[in-house]
Design a protein around this motif. Structure first.
Motif, PDB file in Angstrom:
ATOM      1  N   GLN A 186      36.227  62.181  70.923  1.00  0.00           N
ATOM      2  CA  GLN A 186      34.995  61.176  71.238  1.00  0.00           C
ATOM      3  C   GLN A 186      35.387  60.063  72.221  1.00  0.00           C
ATOM      4  N   GLY A 187      36.651  59.890  72.584  1.00  0.00           N
ATOM      5  CA  GLY A 187      37.156  58.867  73.830  1.00  0.00           C
ATOM      6  C   GLY A 187      37.826  57.524  73.417  1.00  0.00           C
ATOM      7  N   ALA A 188      37.769  57.477  71.991  1.00  0.00           N
ATOM      8  CA  ALA A 188      38.273  56.207  71.661  1.00  0.00           C
ATOM      9  C   ALA A 188      39.978  56.000  71.976  1.00  0.00           C
ATOM     10  N   ASN A 189      40.592  54.925  72.036  1.00  0.00           N
ATOM     11  CA  ASN A 189      41.735  54.807  72.305  1.00  0.00           C
ATOM     12  C   ASN A 189      42.567  54.013  71.122  1.00  0.00           C
ATOM     13  N   THR A 190      41.881  53.649  70.130  1.00  0.00           N
ATOM     14  CA  THR A 190      42.457  53.084  68.789  1.00  0.00           C
ATOM     15  C   THR A 190      41.655  53.400  67.789  1.00  0.00           C
ATOM     16  N   VAL A 191      42.446  53.683  66.429  1.00  0.00           N
ATOM     17  CA  VAL A 191      41.788  54.123  65.391  1.00  0.00           C
ATOM     18  C   VAL A 191      42.496  52.991  64.307  1.00  0.00           C
ATOM     19  N   ARG A 192      41.346  52.331  63.800  1.00  0.00           N
ATOM     20  CA  ARG A 192      41.773  51.259  62.614  1.00  0.00           C
ATOM     21  C   ARG A 192      41.736  51.872  61.211  1.00  0.00           C
ATOM     22  N   VAL A 193      42.795  52.106  60.739  1.00  0.00           N
ATOM     23  CA  VAL A 193      43.071  52.740  59.560  1.00  0.00           C
ATOM     24  C   VAL A 193      43.274  52.369  58.347  1.00  0.00           C
ATOM     25  N   VAL A 194      42.033  52.495  57.160  1.00  0.00           N
ATOM     26  CA  VAL A 194      42.055  51.830  56.007  1.00  0.00           C
ATOM     27  C   VAL A 194      43.150  52.169  55.034  1.00  0.00           C
ATOM     28  N   LEU A 195      44.040  51.157  54.592  1.00  0.00           N
ATOM     29  CA  LEU A 195      45.116  51.312  53.531  1.00  0.00           C
ATOM     30  C   LEU A 195      44.567  50.491  52.337  1.00  0.00           C
TER      31      LEU A 195
ATOM     32  N   ALA B  62      50.431  61.499  67.823  1.00  0.00           N
ATOM     33  CA  ALA B  62      50.291  62.936  68.254  1.00  0.00           C
ATOM     34  C   ALA B  62      48.815  63.127  68.799  1.00  0.00           C
ATOM     35  N   ASN B  63      47.894  62.175  68.683  1.00  0.00           N
ATOM     36  CA  ASN B  63      46.582  62.204  69.326  1.00  0.00           C
ATOM     37  C   ASN B  63      46.383  61.085  70.584  1.00  0.00           C
ATOM     38  N   ARG B  64      47.558  60.455  70.676  1.00  0.00           N
ATOM     39  CA  ARG B  64      47.330  59.479  71.683  1.00  0.00           C
ATOM     40  C   ARG B  64      46.444  58.234  71.317  1.00  0.00           C
ATOM     41  N   LEU B  65      46.655  57.645  70.373  1.00  0.00           N
ATOM     42  CA  LEU B  65      45.812  56.429  69.844  1.00  0.00           C
ATOM     43  C   LEU B  65      46.850  55.522  69.453  1.00  0.00           C
ATOM     44  N   ILE B  66      46.204  54.259  69.634  1.00  0.00           N
ATOM     45  CA  ILE B  66      47.018  53.151  69.143  1.00  0.00           C
ATOM     46  C   ILE B  66      46.393  53.146  67.686  1.00  0.00           C
TER      47      ILE B  66
ATOM     48  N   THR C 210      33.713  52.685  78.426  1.00  0.00           N
ATOM     49  CA  THR C 210      34.627  51.678  78.396  1.00  0.00           C
ATOM     50  C   THR C 210      36.113  51.867  78.188  1.00  0.00           C
ATOM     51  N   SER C 211      36.412  53.084  77.258  1.00  0.00           N
ATOM     52  CA  SER C 211      37.554  53.175  76.913  1.00  0.00           C
ATOM     53  C   SER C 211      38.492  53.721  77.928  1.00  0.00           C
ATOM     54  N   VAL C 212      39.988  53.101  77.923  1.00  0.00           N
ATOM     55  CA  VAL C 212      40.825  53.842  78.824  1.00  0.00           C
ATOM     56  C   VAL C 212      41.989  53.859  77.759  1.00  0.00           C
ATOM     57  N   GLU C 213      42.458  54.855  77.954  1.00  0.00           N
ATOM     58  CA  GLU C 213      43.663  55.323  76.946  1.00  0.00           C
ATOM     59  C   GLU C 213      45.083  54.304  77.266  1.00  0.00           C
ATOM     60  N   ALA C 214      45.787  53.962  76.204  1.00  0.00           N
ATOM     61  CA  ALA C 214      46.710  53.117  76.109  1.00  0.00           C
ATOM     62  C   ALA C 214      47.791  53.403  77.146  1.00  0.00           C
ATOM     63  N   PRO C 215      48.390  52.549  78.219  1.00  0.00           N
ATOM     64  CA  PRO C 215      49.377  52.743  78.895  1.00  0.00           C
ATOM     65  C   PRO C 215      50.693  53.358  78.440  1.00  0.00           C
ATOM     66  N   VAL C 216      51.011  53.234  77.166  1.00  0.00           N
ATOM     67  CA  VAL C 216      51.896  53.735  76.618  1.00  0.00           C
ATOM     68  C   VAL C 216      52.004  55.361  76.402  1.00  0.00           C
TER      69      VAL C 216
END
Length: 459
Positions: free
Chosen positions: A86-95, A118-122, A334-340
């Motif tokens: 869906q285009g996100a560059n980050t996922v906030r994971v509930v632990l 693996a999915n190129r997400l921060i 507005t989302s841009v993939e992380a430079p890493v």
């Protein structure tokens, strides 16, 4: 968000000469390395620079993400790929740290990080058990959250360029006596993590269930920033932020102060009021601030409308999902993939500086605008914005309370009432205003939600 889940060989002389030369060369290299340890550390990991989140190479990183309720839905590992799609560059994971739900151990956390990569997400990892401490029964303390991070530290070391650590979700409820310790407790938590060797960028949530309606994080964030220069502040915007002016005031306060801020949670509606999601997305874009929407799927307890997709199925996107992914100023725009991961560049409209022009034809030394931001049976919440038209060292706002109206609580001001007259004076930290600058204070009122006519004067 209040959760409602289901329940890392020459002759000797030549040999002697070569050995001596090598020894001298090695000594020189070691001496040079000893002179520049900070440069070596700067080669990896996110960091805060000039009030902005940047990667190891100094590239701006604008968070555009989604929360995923991993700890309650361990089987939904396909969500990481779906969120990325869906285009996100980050996922906030509930632990979970184990106080309220089943603890996510090191192996599970390591797998989460691998799924992000693996999915190129921060990966922004957060402990959810701290939610509403002081008001929510059984909630964990920030100190207990730090204990958890130390238990999973080994699998996070070396992942500083892929992982942000959100120490504890909404770590205080609305218990004022507890909330006033937010800065000290946050500084202590950050200090323990740094002393243990955590070099990650840390993210700290506001009190008041993350919404900071008392202005405690807004007031004390500079203390935390002074104690640690790699910490980002996170506000959650739900019912407190129904008005665009309230959103703008909060965001611009941090931007103008050079303090790193993200909207760590928000939605298009909520049980405590209807937040202005359009304003949140528009003005975070304008100011170059990150945001993370709540949440991908799995909400219960009457807030199912906050699901972005139904039953974790990306083909069944909800109205909220359509808005945040495909609407104006949304993730798709507005989302841009992380430079890493090889991403870079700027969103469609690069950030601009907050407006600082003074109002046209001001009357007097300052003006005050009184706004109702929330109301309920028998009471209301309000915000008063003070704008300086000449340089001020202090200000006083006064008004006559409408019949039946009184103030029960206030913040960012020294407020008194006598008869029907209410007088609000600046706090020690917000009295000095340059011409054209503004500050706000808030209050909780009893009685009718009627807007009075305040006046403002230099003090």
């Amino acid at each position: 968000m209040r959760p409602s889940p289901p329940t890392a060989r020459p002759r000797a002389a030549l040999a002697l000469a070569l050995g001596t030369a090598l020894t001298l060369t090695l000594s020189l290299v070691l001496a040079l390395l000893a002179l520049a340890p900070s440069a070596a550390r700067a080669d990896t990991g996110f960091r805060v620079e000039d009030g902005r989140l940047v990667d190891a190479a100094g590239n701006d990183f604008l968070i555009r993400g989604v929360s995923h309720a991993h700890t309650w839905y361990l089987q939904e590992t396909g969500s990481f790929a779906d969120i990325k799609e869906q285009g996100a560059n980050t996922v906030r994971v509930v632990l979970s740290s184990g106080q309220r739900w089943t603890e996510n151990g090191p192996a599970d956390v390591a797998n989460v990080v691998s799924l992000c990569k693996a999915n190129r997400l921060i990966c922004m990892l957060e402990v959810h058990d701290t939610t509403g401490y002081g008001e929510q029964s059984g909630a964990a303390t920030l100190d207990q959250a730090v204990d958890y991070w130390l238990r999973v530290q080994d699998v996070l070391e070396g992942e500083e360029d892929h992982v942000l650590v959100n120490i504890g979700n909404e770590p205080y409820g609305n218990n004022d006596a507890v909330n006033q310790g937010w800065a000290d407790d946050t500084i202590a938590a950050v200090g323990r993590l740094r002393d243990a060797g955590f070099e990650h960028t840390l993210v700290v949530d506001a009190p008041n269930w993350g919404q900071d309606w008392q202005g405690i994080m807004r007031r004390d964030a500079p203390l935390v920033a002074a104690a640690d220069d790699n910490t980002v502040f996170s506000v959650h915007m739900y019912g407190v932020y129904q008005q665009e002016s309230t959103v703008v005031s909060y965001l611009e306060h941090f931007a103008n102060a050079g303090l790193p801020l993200i909207v760590g949670e928000f939605g298009h509606d909520h049980s405590d009021g209807n937040p202005d999601e359009d304003a949140i997305m528009e003005h975070t874009r304008r100011l170059g601030l990150g945001y993370i929407g709540w949440s991908w799927s799995g909400n219960g307890g009457g807030v199912e409308y906050l699901d972005m997709v139904e039953d974790f199925d990306p083909a069944r996107i909800t109205p909220w999902g359509e808005r945040i992914f495909h609407g104006p100023d949304g993730i798709g725009e507005t989302s841009v993939e992380a430079p890493v991961y090889g991403g870079g560049g700027e969103p469609t409209d690069p950030p601009t500086d907050p407006p600082t022009d003074p109002p046209t034809d001001p009357e007097g030394e300052c003006t005050a605008e009184f706004r109702i931001t929330n109301e309920w049976q028998g009471g209301f919440q309000a915000e008063v914005e003070v704008t300086a038209h000449t340089a001020l060292t202090g200000w006083t706002v006064a008004w006559t309370a409408p019949s039946g109206q009184s103030v029960s609580q206030s913040w960012n001001t020294d407020l008194t009432a006598s008869g029907g007259t209410v007088t609000a004076r600046n706090a020690p930290y917000n009295g000095g205003l340059a011409a054209g600058a503004a500050t706000t204070f808030g209050l909780i009122g009893n009685g009718p939600a009627v807007v009075p006519d305040p006046t403002c004067a230099a003090a």
